[in-house]
Design a protein around this motif. Structure first.
Motif, PDB file in Angstrom:
ATOM      1  N   ILE A  94      54.071 -31.319  61.901  1.00  0.00           N
ATOM      2  CA  ILE A  94      53.278 -29.989  60.964  1.00  0.00           C
ATOM      3  C   ILE A  94      54.195 -29.824  59.846  1.00  0.00           C
ATOM      4  O   ILE A  94      53.260 -30.013  58.806  1.00  0.00           O
ATOM      5  CB  ILE A  94      53.294 -28.953  62.070  1.00  0.00           C
ATOM      6  N   GLU A  95      55.186 -29.975  59.770  1.00  0.00           N
ATOM      7  CA  GLU A  95      56.211 -29.775  58.596  1.00  0.00           C
ATOM      8  C   GLU A  95      56.173 -30.993  57.481  1.00  0.00           C
ATOM      9  O   GLU A  95      55.963 -31.000  56.404  1.00  0.00           O
ATOM     10  CB  GLU A  95      57.846 -29.599  59.055  1.00  0.00           C
ATOM     11  N   MET A  98      52.167 -31.131  56.477  1.00  0.00           N
ATOM     12  CA  MET A  98      51.830 -30.099  55.501  1.00  0.00           C
ATOM     13  C   MET A  98      52.690 -29.968  54.047  1.00  0.00           C
ATOM     14  O   MET A  98      52.408 -29.423  52.943  1.00  0.00           O
ATOM     15  CB  MET A  98      51.788 -28.427  56.489  1.00  0.00           C
ATOM     16  N   ARG A 188      48.677 -23.451  53.348  1.00  0.00           N
ATOM     17  CA  ARG A 188      49.882 -24.505  54.140  1.00  0.00           C
ATOM     18  C   ARG A 188      50.857 -23.673  54.988  1.00  0.00           C
ATOM     19  O   ARG A 188      51.084 -23.974  56.145  1.00  0.00           O
ATOM     20  CB  ARG A 188      50.705 -25.518  53.338  1.00  0.00           C
ATOM     21  N   SER A 192      50.258 -23.875  58.818  1.00  0.00           N
ATOM     22  CA  SER A 192      51.535 -24.417  59.632  1.00  0.00           C
ATOM     23  C   SER A 192      51.813 -23.699  61.031  1.00  0.00           C
ATOM     24  O   SER A 192      52.108 -24.101  61.954  1.00  0.00           O
ATOM     25  CB  SER A 192      52.692 -24.780  58.753  1.00  0.00           C
ATOM     26  N   LYS A 196      51.318 -24.911  64.858  1.00  0.00           N
ATOM     27  CA  LYS A 196      52.432 -25.095  65.858  1.00  0.00           C
ATOM     28  C   LYS A 196      52.115 -24.196  67.079  1.00  0.00           C
ATOM     29  O   LYS A 196      52.210 -24.994  67.703  1.00  0.00           O
ATOM     30  CB  LYS A 196      53.693 -24.341  65.091  1.00  0.00           C
TER      31      LYS A 196
END
Length: 213
Positions: A94-95, A98, A188, A192, A196
């Motif tokens: 995800i990090e 994004m 974002r 995010s 998650k």
């Protein structure tokens, strides 16, 4: 020019190319555009990469190499449980996607537009390599009787399909979530956190052997 200066210059060119490819597409970006924004001459780009196609290949390999290293280290970590590793994989991707959405857009555009080319084959080989490492995390959980026997390939497709949909359809999800469509940073950040929670919950429900029928 020292070795450090060469590395820095090469990295700078890659960064500029990434920006332009994401904004204008691969076909809509010329080597001259990259040279102009990077404040280098055309000969320097030719020296480092040879062509625009080779520059894109170098960009993909550079960004993807880091991802593989992270997953490999996660697999080697004996202090983490399989559930810990699943949670960390979700957080990492995800990090990664994004915060580097421009690169993700480049990969999606290139993969979807190229019918058959060296760069498409490169993207496929990199994705295959990374997915094989992720499969090891799931296999470890199954050996330890924590994870159910699931369709691993489609499980990964569900996760990455969700991520791709949310990144590539920002305007749609901005409206669904009532986020300012012009504020990419806020979108974002909010997505995010939501992604998650959703993906970790989804994987726990899907993988937990206690839920196996």
């Amino acid at each position: 020019m020292s070795l450090t200066e060469k590395v820095d210059k090469r990295a700078h060119i890659l960064s500029v190319a990434e920006q332009l490819f994401a904004e204008n597409g691969f076909d809509g970006t010329s080597v001259r555009d990259i040279a102009q924004l990077a404040n280098v001459n055309l000969a320097m780009i030719s020296y480092y990469f040879g062509s625009k196609e080779k520059l894109l290949e170098a960009l993909v390999e550079d960004r993807a190499g880091y991802t593989l290293g992270v997953i490999e280290e996660l697999n080697k970590n004996q202090t983490l449980t399989p559930w810990d590793k699943i949670d960390k994989l979700v957080e990492f991707y995800i990090e990664k996607i994004m915060n580097n959405y421009r690169f993700h857009c480049i990969l999606s555009q290139t993969y979807n537009q190229a019918k058959s080319s060296p760069i498409k084959e490169l993207i496929i080989s990199i994705k295959m390599r990374n997915l094989e490492e992720i499969k090891k995390v799931i296999a470890d959980g199954q050996r330890k009787k924590l994870f159910a026997k699931v369709d691993v390939e489609l499980t990964m497709a569900s996760v990455f399909g969700t991520l791709t949909q949310v990144v590539n359809s920002a305007n749609l999800y901005s409206r669904l979530m009532k986020i300012d469509e012009t504020d990419d940073a806020t979108y974002r950040k909010k997505m995010s956190a939501r992604l998650k929670t959703h993906l970790q919950q989804m994987l726990r429900a899907h993988l937990d052997i206690k839920n196996e029928e």
